[in-house]
Design an enzyme around this catalytic site. Structure first.
Site, short mmCIF file in Angstrom:
data_model
loop_
_atom_site.label_atom_id
_atom_site.label_comp_id
_atom_site.label_asym_id
_atom_site.label_seq_id
_atom_site.Cartn_x
_atom_site.Cartn_y
_atom_site.Cartn_z
N ASP A 8 -54.93 28.73 -72.18
CA ASP A 8 -55.54 29.94 -71.65
C ASP A 8 -55.18 30.05 -70.17
O ASP A 8 -54.36 29.27 -69.65
CB ASP A 8 -57.06 29.97 -71.93
CG ASP A 8 -57.85 28.96 -71.09
OD1 ASP A 8 -57.23 28.18 -70.33
OD2 ASP A 8 -59.09 28.96 -71.21
N CYS A 65 -56.76 24.04 -71.42
CA CYS A 65 -57.70 25.03 -70.92
C CYS A 65 -58.38 24.41 -69.70
O CYS A 65 -57.81 23.49 -69.09
CB CYS A 65 -58.69 25.48 -72.01
SG CYS A 65 -59.80 24.20 -72.63
N THR A 67 -61.24 22.60 -69.47
CA THR A 67 -61.74 21.25 -69.73
C THR A 67 -61.04 20.55 -70.89
O THR A 67 -61.22 19.34 -71.07
CB THR A 67 -63.23 21.31 -70.11
OG1 THR A 67 -63.36 22.16 -71.27
CG2 THR A 67 -64.07 21.87 -68.97
N HIS A 98 -55.31 5.25 -83.70
CA HIS A 98 -56.44 5.14 -84.63
C HIS A 98 -56.73 6.44 -85.36
O HIS A 98 -57.09 6.41 -86.54
CB HIS A 98 -57.70 4.72 -83.88
CG HIS A 98 -57.70 3.28 -83.45
ND1 HIS A 98 -58.83 2.63 -83.03
CD2 HIS A 98 -56.69 2.37 -83.37
CE1 HIS A 98 -58.53 1.37 -82.71
NE2 HIS A 98 -57.23 1.20 -82.89
N HIS A 133 -57.19 2.37 -90.64
CA HIS A 133 -57.40 3.71 -90.07
C HIS A 133 -57.03 4.81 -91.08
O HIS A 133 -57.56 5.91 -91.01
CB HIS A 133 -56.60 3.86 -88.78
CG HIS A 133 -56.94 2.81 -87.76
ND1 HIS A 133 -58.18 2.73 -87.19
CD2 HIS A 133 -56.21 1.78 -87.27
CE1 HIS A 133 -58.21 1.70 -86.35
NE2 HIS A 133 -57.03 1.10 -86.40
C1 RB5 Z 1 -62.32 29.45 -69.14
O1 RB5 Z 1 -63.02 29.84 -68.01
C2 RB5 Z 1 -62.87 28.12 -69.64
O2 RB5 Z 1 -64.12 28.29 -70.21
C3 RB5 Z 1 -61.91 27.50 -70.63
O3 RB5 Z 1 -60.68 27.31 -70.00
C4 RB5 Z 1 -62.26 26.13 -71.17
O4 RB5 Z 1 -62.58 25.24 -70.16
C5 RB5 Z 1 -63.21 26.10 -72.28
O5 RB5 Z 1 -63.50 25.05 -72.86
#
Ligand code: RB5
Length: 149
Positions: A8, A65, A67, A98, A133
């Site tokens: 994203d 993204c 996180t 694993h 596994h």
């Molecule tokens: C976008 O702002 C953010 O929410 C997305 O990149 C991500 O971190 C979601 O898990």
């Protein structure tokens, strides 16, 4: 090897860095976008990459993204996808060894580009260990088959 890539707006610059790393290794890359920093919805890209992996069009997928969490949550809704959000090198190795993770989810807001590229390198260079596994993977596959959606 074919790798499907997606991100994203929060992960787009990291995706470009991963793209370059993959190309430098001679890996066939299918980049599903996004391009540019306009705000987009990460599930759309998780779905594209996840479907490419689940169908066999790609051997592995890499998503980025903010996180890595939203991408992993969304990609794991697709049967056959085992997406791992990874922030350290040991987890990168174990996700393959694993869990036979077939999608790596990176977080550009929580992981430095240098660390993320090291994670990618370990993810690519580590194989599934099989053995005990495999039995556990078979149980995950059975959960896929039990889905009613
Ligand atoms: C976008 O702002 C953010 O929410 C997305 O990149 C991500 O971190 C979601 O898990």
């Amino acid at each position: 090897m074919r790798v499907a890539l997606g991100a994203d707006h929060a992960g787009v610059h990291l995706k470009e860095a991963v793209h370059s790393l993959l190309q430098s290794r001679g890996i066939d890359v299918h980049d599903f976008g996004t391009v540019g920093e306009a705000s987009v919805d990460y599930p759309d890209y998780a779905a594209k990459v996840g479907r490419a992996v689940a169908s066999g069009e790609a051997d592995l997928g890499i998503l980025a993204c903010g996180t890595g969490l939203g991408m992993a949550i969304a990609a794991n809704k697709i049967a056959g996808v085992r997406a791992a959000p990874v922030v350290d090198l040991e987890s990168a190795r174990l996700a393959r060894e694993h869990n036979d993770a077939n999608v790596l989810a990176l977080g550009a807001r929580v992981t430095s580009p240098e660390m993320a590229l090291q994670i990618v390198a370990i993810f690519l260079d580590t194989s599934f260990a099989g053995g005990r596994h495999q039995r556990r993977l078979d149980k995950i596959t059975a959960l896929d088959n039990d889905r009613h959606c």
